[in-house]
Design a protein around this motif. Sequence first.
Motif, PDB file in Angstrom:
ATOM      1  N   PRO A   1       0.828  -1.217   0.000  1.00 57.31           N
ATOM      2  CA  PRO A   1       0.000   0.000   0.000  1.00 57.31           C
ATOM      3  C   PRO A   1       0.856   1.258   0.000  1.00 57.31           C
ATOM      4  O   PRO A   1       1.953   1.270   0.554  1.00 57.31           O
ATOM      5  CB  PRO A   1      -0.808  -0.101   1.296  1.00 57.31           C
ATOM      6  CG  PRO A   1      -0.368  -1.323   1.996  1.00 57.31           C
ATOM      7  CD  PRO A   1       0.703  -1.995   1.237  1.00 57.31           C
TER       8      PRO A   1
ATOM      9  N   ARG B   1      -1.933   4.063   3.685  1.00 60.44           N
ATOM     10  CA  ARG B   1      -2.967   3.053   3.446  1.00 60.44           C
ATOM     11  C   ARG B   1      -2.626   1.728   4.118  1.00 60.44           C
ATOM     12  O   ARG B   1      -1.464   1.379   4.300  1.00 60.44           O
ATOM     13  CB  ARG B   1      -3.194   2.880   1.950  1.00 60.44           C
ATOM     14  CG  ARG B   1      -3.935   4.082   1.357  1.00 60.44           C
ATOM     15  CD  ARG B   1      -4.419   3.796  -0.042  1.00 60.44           C
ATOM     16  NE  ARG B   1      -5.217   4.910  -0.564  1.00 60.44           N
ATOM     17  CZ  ARG B   1      -4.727   5.966  -1.204  1.00 60.44           C
ATOM     18  NH1 ARG B   1      -3.432   6.083  -1.377  1.00 60.44           N
ATOM     19  NH2 ARG B   1      -5.530   6.912  -1.644  1.00 60.44           N
TER      20      ARG B   1
ATOM     21  N   THR C   1     -11.673   0.647  -0.007  1.00 62.71           N
ATOM     22  CA  THR C   1     -11.970   0.093  -1.325  1.00 62.71           C
ATOM     23  C   THR C   1     -11.683  -1.396  -1.275  1.00 62.71           C
ATOM     24  O   THR C   1     -10.642  -1.810  -0.789  1.00 62.71           O
ATOM     25  CB  THR C   1     -11.048   0.756  -2.377  1.00 62.71           C
ATOM     26  OG1 THR C   1     -11.191   2.166  -2.278  1.00 62.71           O
ATOM     27  CG2 THR C   1     -11.398   0.307  -3.780  1.00 62.71           C
ATOM     28  N   GLU C   2     -12.600  -2.205  -1.792  1.00 63.81           N
ATOM     29  CA  GLU C   2     -12.396  -3.651  -1.738  1.00 63.81           C
ATOM     30  C   GLU C   2     -11.565  -4.129  -2.920  1.00 63.81           C
ATOM     31  O   GLU C   2     -11.732  -3.667  -4.043  1.00 63.81           O
ATOM     32  CB  GLU C   2     -13.755  -4.360  -1.750  1.00 63.81           C
ATOM     33  CG  GLU C   2     -14.590  -4.038  -0.524  1.00 63.81           C
ATOM     34  CD  GLU C   2     -15.814  -4.932  -0.409  1.00 63.81           C
ATOM     35  OE1 GLU C   2     -15.953  -5.856  -1.222  1.00 63.81           O
ATOM     36  OE2 GLU C   2     -16.615  -4.691   0.499  1.00 63.81           O
ATOM     37  N   ILE C   3     -10.670  -5.064  -2.677  1.00 58.43           N
ATOM     38  CA  ILE C   3      -9.937  -5.724  -3.755  1.00 58.43           C
ATOM     39  C   ILE C   3      -9.990  -7.228  -3.487  1.00 58.43           C
ATOM     40  O   ILE C   3     -10.357  -7.670  -2.406  1.00 58.43           O
ATOM     41  CB  ILE C   3      -8.468  -5.259  -3.826  1.00 58.43           C
ATOM     42  CG1 ILE C   3      -7.738  -5.583  -2.503  1.00 58.43           C
ATOM     43  CG2 ILE C   3      -8.388  -3.778  -4.147  1.00 58.43           C
ATOM     44  CD1 ILE C   3      -6.240  -5.406  -2.588  1.00 58.43           C
ATOM     45  N   LYS C   4      -9.631  -8.029  -4.503  1.00 55.48           N
ATOM     46  CA  LYS C   4      -9.616  -9.482  -4.338  1.00 55.48           C
ATOM     47  C   LYS C   4      -8.230  -9.986  -4.685  1.00 55.48           C
ATOM     48  O   LYS C   4      -7.636  -9.613  -5.687  1.00 55.48           O
ATOM     49  CB  LYS C   4     -10.656 -10.129  -5.265  1.00 55.48           C
ATOM     50  CG  LYS C   4     -11.770 -10.854  -4.513  1.00 55.48           C
ATOM     51  CD  LYS C   4     -12.658 -11.610  -5.466  1.00 55.48           C
ATOM     52  CE  LYS C   4     -13.852 -12.212  -4.726  1.00 55.48           C
ATOM     53  NZ  LYS C   4     -14.829 -12.781  -5.661  1.00 55.48           N
TER      54      LYS C   4
ATOM     55  N   GLU D   1     -11.211 -11.532  -0.356  1.00 57.56           N
ATOM     56  CA  GLU D   1     -11.467 -10.093  -0.399  1.00 57.56           C
ATOM     57  C   GLU D   1     -10.645  -9.356   0.651  1.00 57.56           C
ATOM     58  O   GLU D   1     -10.555  -9.791   1.803  1.00 57.56           O
ATOM     59  CB  GLU D   1     -12.953  -9.812  -0.159  1.00 57.56           C
ATOM     60  CG  GLU D   1     -13.783  -9.995  -1.409  1.00 57.56           C
ATOM     61  CD  GLU D   1     -15.156  -9.344  -1.278  1.00 57.56           C
ATOM     62  OE1 GLU D   1     -15.410  -8.668  -0.244  1.00 57.56           O
ATOM     63  OE2 GLU D   1     -15.978  -9.533  -2.192  1.00 57.56           O
TER      64      GLU D   1
ATOM     65  N   VAL E   1      -8.763  -1.858   1.322  1.00 60.57           N
ATOM     66  CA  VAL E   1      -7.677  -0.879   1.469  1.00 60.57           C
ATOM     67  C   VAL E   1      -8.261   0.373   2.115  1.00 60.57           C
ATOM     68  O   VAL E   1      -9.153   1.005   1.559  1.00 60.57           O
ATOM     69  CB  VAL E   1      -7.040  -0.528   0.103  1.00 60.57           C
ATOM     70  CG1 VAL E   1      -5.858   0.412   0.287  1.00 60.57           C
ATOM     71  CG2 VAL E   1      -6.615  -1.784  -0.651  1.00 60.57           C
TER      72      VAL E   1
ATOM     73  N   ARG F   1      -7.407   4.063   4.636  1.00 62.28           N
ATOM     74  CA  ARG F   1      -6.389   4.944   5.186  1.00 62.28           C
ATOM     75  C   ARG F   1      -6.315   4.677   6.698  1.00 62.28           C
ATOM     76  O   ARG F   1      -7.332   4.353   7.313  1.00 62.28           O
ATOM     77  CB  ARG F   1      -6.777   6.411   4.950  1.00 62.28           C
ATOM     78  CG  ARG F   1      -6.700   6.787   3.483  1.00 62.28           C
ATOM     79  CD  ARG F   1      -7.100   8.231   3.261  1.00 62.28           C
ATOM     80  NE  ARG F   1      -6.913   8.601   1.884  1.00 62.28           N
ATOM     81  CZ  ARG F   1      -5.744   8.954   1.347  1.00 62.28           C
ATOM     82  NH1 ARG F   1      -4.670   9.036   2.108  1.00 62.28           N
ATOM     83  NH2 ARG F   1      -5.655   9.254   0.079  1.00 62.28           N
TER      84      ARG F   1
ATOM     85  N   GLU G   1      -8.939   5.835   9.093  1.00 61.36           N
ATOM     86  CA  GLU G   1     -10.264   5.211   9.096  1.00 61.36           C
ATOM     87  C   GLU G   1     -10.329   4.027  10.055  1.00 61.36           C
ATOM     88  O   GLU G   1     -11.377   3.401  10.205  1.00 61.36           O
ATOM     89  CB  GLU G   1     -10.636   4.786   7.671  1.00 61.36           C
ATOM     90  CG  GLU G   1     -10.829   5.996   6.745  1.00 61.36           C
ATOM     91  CD  GLU G   1     -10.924   5.628   5.279  1.00 61.36           C
ATOM     92  OE1 GLU G   1     -11.758   6.231   4.586  1.00 61.36           O
ATOM     93  OE2 GLU G   1     -10.160   4.765   4.807  1.00 61.36           O
TER      94      GLU G   1
END
Lengths: 95, 95, 95, 95, 95, 95, 95
Positions: free
Chosen positions: D5, D9, D72-75, D80, D83, D85, D88
């Motif tokens: 990241p 992040r 934000t979701e990634i795979k 899953e 990401v 900050r 958060e």
Amino acid sequence: MNIRPLGDRVVLKRVEAEETTKGGIILATTTKEKPQEAEVMAVGPGGVVEGKEVTMQVKVGERVLFSKYAGTEIKLDGIEYIVVRQDEILAVIDK
Amino acid sequence: MNIRPLGDRVVLKRVEAEETTKGGIILATTTKEKPQEAEVMAVGPGGVVEGKEVTMQVKVGERVLFSKYAGTEIKLDGIEYIVVRQDEILAVIDK
Amino acid sequence: MNIRPLGDRVVLKRVEAEETTKGGIILATTTKEKPQEAEVMAVGPGGVVEGKEVTMQVKVGERVLFSKYAGTEIKLDGIEYIVVRQDEILAVIDK
Amino acid sequence: MNIRPLGDRVVLKRVEAEETTKGGIILATTTKEKPQEAEVMAVGPGGVVEGKEVTMQVKVGERVLFSKYAGTEIKLDGIEYIVVRQDEILAVIDK
Amino acid sequence: MNIRPLGDRVVLKRVEAEETTKGGIILATTTKEKPQEAEVMAVGPGGVVEGKEVTMQVKVGERVLFSKYAGTEIKLDGIEYIVVRQDEILAVIDK
Amino acid sequence: MNIRPLGDRVVLKRVEAEETTKGGIILATTTKEKPQEAEVMAVGPGGVVEGKEVTMQVKVGERVLFSKYAGTEIKLDGIEYIVVRQDEILAVIDK
Amino acid sequence: MNIRPLGDRVVLKRVEAEETTKGGIILATTTKEKPQEAEVMAVGPGGVVEGKEVTMQVKVGERVLFSKYAGTEIKLDGIEYIVVRQDEILAVIDK
């Protein structure tokens, strides 16, 4: 003039559209936010404005372009002036 | 040119879409916010703009991409120019 | 490439969804804001951007994830690129 | 993990609601913005983020609470991740 | 408690309205944004939060007033807590 | 008072409109945002508030004018107080 | 006056439109945001306001132009005053 602008404010006198500058600048008529041509009548001292150091870059007598919707109009001895912040001035037209 | 932009402002002259650059850049037509290609005509002095030090990174004569909706249009000797802030320029196209 | 991004901008070339990375990353399809995978094509110099020092952390050739709605699309020699600010890049995918 | 990241992040892997932590934390179900429990998978380097020095305070392997709507979701390899900050992330759950 | 808030966050346990403090504070019922009384359960380390130095001014065990709509609710061992930023705490009630 | 405001917050006790100050100030009734007269009951320590150094300029016992819509109301021993930030206080009325 | 404005606030007494200044300034009547002419009655100490150093540039007794919609009206001994921030004052009218 008897008016002394505060901070980064500048007093402008609008130049009539009929009047053509030496540089031959004519304001565009096809965009919604038309810049306006004006003469600088009085310049504030600059200094710290909203916590940021501002150096004045325009002088009394210079021709400038500024955004049509910027500033506040005032009247002095029957003549209209506009008080803008320096940042609302786009460019100086050198003659 | 007879126009001297203030602060971080840059005066651009739009390059026609028909005209192709050496680098062969053609503007995308499928996105809503199309970048525009232009030639740099005049560059402000930079310095402290809104309290922040700005160094100018473009030079007169360079080709640049800028956002279509950025800036204010002016006309000089019948030719249209756009006054943008440097930050509204995306990239320089080296030739 | 003949394009030199300004400030903290990065030029990306989108990687097709069919193409699978070594790390096996596949973009999620169930969220509305899907990240996009791309290759870094050109990197701005960084430096002071909007009054803040920015150090560039990505290099040409790296694979990155960025937000789908970020940036501006341009076309060079018929290939589409995206110009984003570095902050719009989520992560680098090490291979 | 093959993902690195940028900036502040953090890559998180959501912990299933069925799974109970040692500390016995169960997410509230009566509020609209439910915090989510997750495991830290990768941490950005921190440093200057948007002109501000950020020191990373979470480590890979820690359990954290974060806002449901953040990130934000990634795979990756079919799993899953999110990401976010660092700001958060609400809290670390010590075990 | 097993929860360690990040940055300037504070974990609070709401004090029931029926319960009266030594100082005799009763929450107003006529305003829309009613402050809430709570006990401090855990305090973040402070330090640089969003680029600004924050010194924590509340301690575990203190009674505080905070805005009703502030923070995020969590549950620990069946008890509800609220995670707020220190700035959302109005005042400490000395006993 | 048993209440200790945090940061730049000030606890005020509203002065009834019937009550006239020595300076003879009567609140205007023709404007929508009427200032309110109040007595200072407790003053926060000031210091760094949202990353900015704040020096407290009001003292317990002083009469002040503040914006009607500012602050949060609390009740102590049946009396209503208002917690405002110092910046929401317009002026001190010297007696 | 018995009123002591805080920070960068200034207490003004509006000059009636009928009254003409030595400089002969008459307020424009054709623009929506008309500047207002007023006399300075009391000036705050300046200093750090919202984290920024403010030097007061107006003095008691000076005539100033300010935006019509700026400030908060108060009444003292039956006379209306306006409390504005110094930045809401456009210019001083030298006599």
